[in-house]
Design an enzyme around this catalytic site. Structure first.
Site, mmCIF file in Angstrom:
data_model
loop_
_atom_site.group_PDB
_atom_site.id
_atom_site.type_symbol
_atom_site.label_atom_id
_atom_site.label_comp_id
_atom_site.label_asym_id
_atom_site.label_seq_id
_atom_site.Cartn_x
_atom_site.Cartn_y
_atom_site.Cartn_z
ATOM 1 N N HIS A 38 47.264 18.652 83.467
ATOM 2 C CA HIS A 38 48.703 18.393 83.482
ATOM 3 C C HIS A 38 49.038 16.903 83.524
ATOM 4 C CE1 HIS A 38 47.509 18.191 87.652
ATOM 5 N NE2 HIS A 38 48.613 17.497 87.875
ATOM 6 N N ASP A 39 48.031 16.046 83.773
ATOM 7 C CA ASP A 39 48.255 14.594 83.786
ATOM 8 C C ASP A 39 47.710 13.907 82.535
ATOM 9 O OD1 ASP A 39 49.323 14.569 86.404
ATOM 10 O OD2 ASP A 39 47.320 14.418 87.290
ATOM 11 N N ASP A 42 45.817 24.248 94.287
ATOM 12 C CA ASP A 42 45.903 22.812 94.475
ATOM 13 C C ASP A 42 46.120 22.553 95.961
ATOM 14 O OD1 ASP A 42 46.353 20.053 93.377
ATOM 15 O OD2 ASP A 42 46.864 21.193 91.577
ATOM 16 N N GLU A 53 40.335 15.604 92.526
ATOM 17 C CA GLU A 53 40.709 14.484 91.669
ATOM 18 C C GLU A 53 40.196 13.217 92.331
ATOM 19 O OE1 GLU A 53 44.861 12.814 89.769
ATOM 20 O OE2 GLU A 53 44.803 13.429 91.847
ATOM 21 N N ASP A 78 44.046 17.137 95.528
ATOM 22 C CA ASP A 78 44.828 16.143 94.797
ATOM 23 C C ASP A 78 44.605 14.752 95.405
ATOM 24 O OD1 ASP A 78 47.157 15.678 92.914
ATOM 25 O OD2 ASP A 78 48.050 14.940 94.780
HETATM 26 C C1 GLC Z 1 48.003 13.886 91.289
HETATM 27 C C2 GLC Z 1 48.612 14.933 90.391
HETATM 28 C C3 GLC Z 1 49.772 14.322 89.688
HETATM 29 C C4 GLC Z 1 50.785 13.851 90.709
HETATM 30 C C5 GLC Z 1 50.146 12.945 91.751
HETATM 31 C C6 GLC Z 1 51.032 12.757 92.935
HETATM 32 O O1 GLC Z 1 47.534 12.802 90.566
HETATM 33 O O2 GLC Z 1 47.640 15.432 89.518
HETATM 34 O O3 GLC Z 1 50.365 15.214 88.796
HETATM 35 O O4 GLC Z 1 51.828 13.173 90.085
HETATM 36 O O5 GLC Z 1 48.935 13.494 92.234
HETATM 37 O O6 GLC Z 1 51.060 13.908 93.722
#
Ligand code: GLC
Length: 544
Positions: A328-329, A102, A267, A204
């Site tokens: 994980h989200d 990540d 993402e 991310d």
């Molecule tokens: C991304 C991650 C998430 C996190 C956010 C802030 O969306 O996938 O888990 O809370 O970034 O870093």
């Protein structure tokens, strides 16, 4: 090193997301770690995946699952040491598996030395590394921007007598990506890991890297209602998905491209209308903007077909598709669509054109696991309660066997494990028709038939609750029929051939007629008779 030296290995890869803290503990502290994962490399190899994406393993106060990083180039002591990391990377590569980390370029932890320095005064070397602003007219926050995790996105700093901006938690200040020193620092972080040999990054929050320079208020969302979490009641036009953010992605892609055979996935925000922008326009951006269309679609054949068609049509020429079914989200898909259809989804994922991504436990059909209020870890749940936003139920530990704490830890697991103890790896490994065996066989089938990974895709009109499509490569033609109904349905696939696999895993490969009665919740893969490799006894070997 992984066997293929193909520059675009990720087109054929199956990618598996691991949240390290919940995978395998090795030292009894109740948290998964690098040494634990090392012990499970054999499992990954057995399962047949090609690459692991690891959620953040860096030094972090862990207020947001490690996405609040205080040192981008150090391993968090809870996870082990840099030696453990090097050993893991070497072992994965020796096993022919790749490792993606990540990359969190948008923000740091407020405990990061960069922020400590930046917040100390208005005149220091890093004073412009974060987004600092004067109070608004009323002495309050500079504008109406809200944090994803609730409340104003601005936090007051006594030492600077200014506000700083945080897209997420107040402990996650956003970096100033207009500052070339920040760009250079993040490039250094990337080179550190790429030089070690990691095979790429999952970037991310890549759509929020740049915020409006004039700090204009976000307009109210015209569709807002009380059922929406407060941050969604504004349309984030001035904070999210700014065109300038693309330039930051291009910059990071250039750094990545200094190294051969590396992957940049990310993402992204927006639906089909935005996806094309994250691929290459004039200059390369992400190889794979992560696509959640299957999770967002209603679970029925017509809606799925619409979602799939829309996505494929939105891709620019030469863009490679990908499909994500968990993370994980995201709420566990097995809980949303049920165990029977989760098997159908597994077949869809592994037979559609594009790189599949799934999340640890999806291969067991792991459902959401309840987490009692007093044990909640996710700040989302605590700060924006009442909207079901908490992500802990998807983050509970893996279960490996029938042992105490599912063989995950010899100690007390960091999150309670209130899911079904029988849903574990060992049991499913010993059960010939389990979800785990289905995943393994589908991955093996995909490897055996390059047509499934790389062939052309052609939709067949969805009818009678059946989602169907053709794949073709050279002389190989395959048809996939997926019954999304909980009752038998007839499927006129229109060709003679061999059924290579059913989601029930209860029949050997065998010849089938052009009209097939699909059982309730059954999916099948048919190899057309005039395609190559039609000998069912041959194809049965994929069960190996
Ligand atoms: C991304 C991650 C998430 C996190 C956010 C802030 O969306 O996938 O888990 O809370 O970034 O870093």
């Amino acid at each position: 090193m992984a066997s293929s030296d193909d520059e675009e290995w990720w087109r054929r890869a199956v990618i598996y997301e691991i949240a390290l803290i919940s995978f395998q503990d090795s030292n009894g502290d109740g948290k998964g770690d690098l040494a634990g994962l090392l012990r499970r490399v054999d499992y990954l190899k057995w399962l047949g995946i090609d690459a692991v994406w690891l959620t953040p393993i860096y030094r972090s106060p862990r207020r947001d699952f490690g996405y609040d990083i205080s040192d981008f180039c150090a391993i968090d002591p809870a996870f082990g040491t840099m030696e453990d990391f090097d050993q893991l990377l070497g072992t994965l590569h020796d096993a022919g598996l790749r490792l993606i980390l990540d990359l969190v370029p948008n923000h740091t932890s407020d405990e990061h030395p960069w922020f400590r320095e930046s917040s100390a005064s208005r005149s220091n070397d890093k004073s412009d590394w974060y987004l600092w602003a004067e109070p608004g007219g009323d002495g309050g926050p500079p504008n109406n921007w809200l944090s994803r995790f609730g409340g104003s996105a601005w936090e007051w700093s006594e030492s600077r007598q200014q506000y700083y901006y945080h897209s997420f938690l107040r402990e996650q200040p956003d970096l100033n990506w207009r500052n070339s020193a920040v760009q250079a620092a993040m490039s250094t972080v990337m080179r550190f890991w790429l030089t070690k040999g990691v095979d790429g990054f999952r970037m991310d929050a890549s759509a929020v890297l740049i915020k409006d320079a004039m700090l204009r208020d976000n307009p109210p969302n015209p569709d807002a209602n009380d059922k929406m979490p407060p941050p969604q009641r504004f349309t984030p036009v001035f904070t999210d998905d700014r065109p300038e953010a693309m330039e930051c992605i291009e910059l990071m892609r250039k750094v990545l491209d200094e190294f051969p055979r590396r992957l940049l996935c990310g993402e992204v925000q927006g639906k089909a209308d935005r996806i094309g922008h994250f691929y290459e326009a004039e200059r390369p951006r992400l190889h794979l903007p992560l696509n959640f269309a299957l999770l967002d679609a209603q679970w029925n054949a017509l809606s799925l077909q619409a979602a799939i068609d829309t996505y494929f049509k939105a891709l620019p020429d030469h863009a490679w598709p990908d499909w994500v079914i968990g993370g994980h989200d995201k709420q566990r898909v097995a809980s949303r669509i049920g165990a029977a259809q989760a098997r159908v989804l597994a077949m869809l994922l592994m037979t559609i054109r594009g790189t599949p991504f799934f999340y640890m436990g999806d291969e067991l059909g792991k459902p959401r696991a309840p987490v009692p209020r007093e044990r909640v870890d996710d700040p989302f749940e605590r700060l924006v309660p009442g909207f079901g936003l908490g992500r802990d139920p998807e983050r509970t530990p893996m279960r490996w066997d029938d042992g105490e704490a599912g063989g995950f830890t010899a100690g007390a697991p960091w999150l309670p494990m209130l899911d079904d103890p029988s849903c574990n790896m060992l049991r499913q490994q010993n059960e010939p028709r389990s979800m785990l065996q289905l995943y393994r066989q589908l991955i093996a089938l995909r490897r055996r038939y390059p047509c499934l990974a790389e062939g052309e895709y052609e939709p067949v009109r969805a009818r009678n609750g059946i989602l169907a499509y053709r794949r073709s490569l050279g002389e190989t033609r395959m048809l996939i029929g997926l019954n999304t109904a909980d009752e038998p349905r007839r499927w006129n696939c229109g060709v003679r051939g061999s059924r290579l696999i059913s989601t029930y895993l209860d029949r050997p490969a065998e010849p089938v007629d052009p009209s097939i009665l699909l059982r309730a919740n059954e999916g099948v893969v048919v190899l057309q008779a005039d395609g190559r490799e039609t000998d069912p006894s041959d194809v049965a070997n994929v069960r190996g």
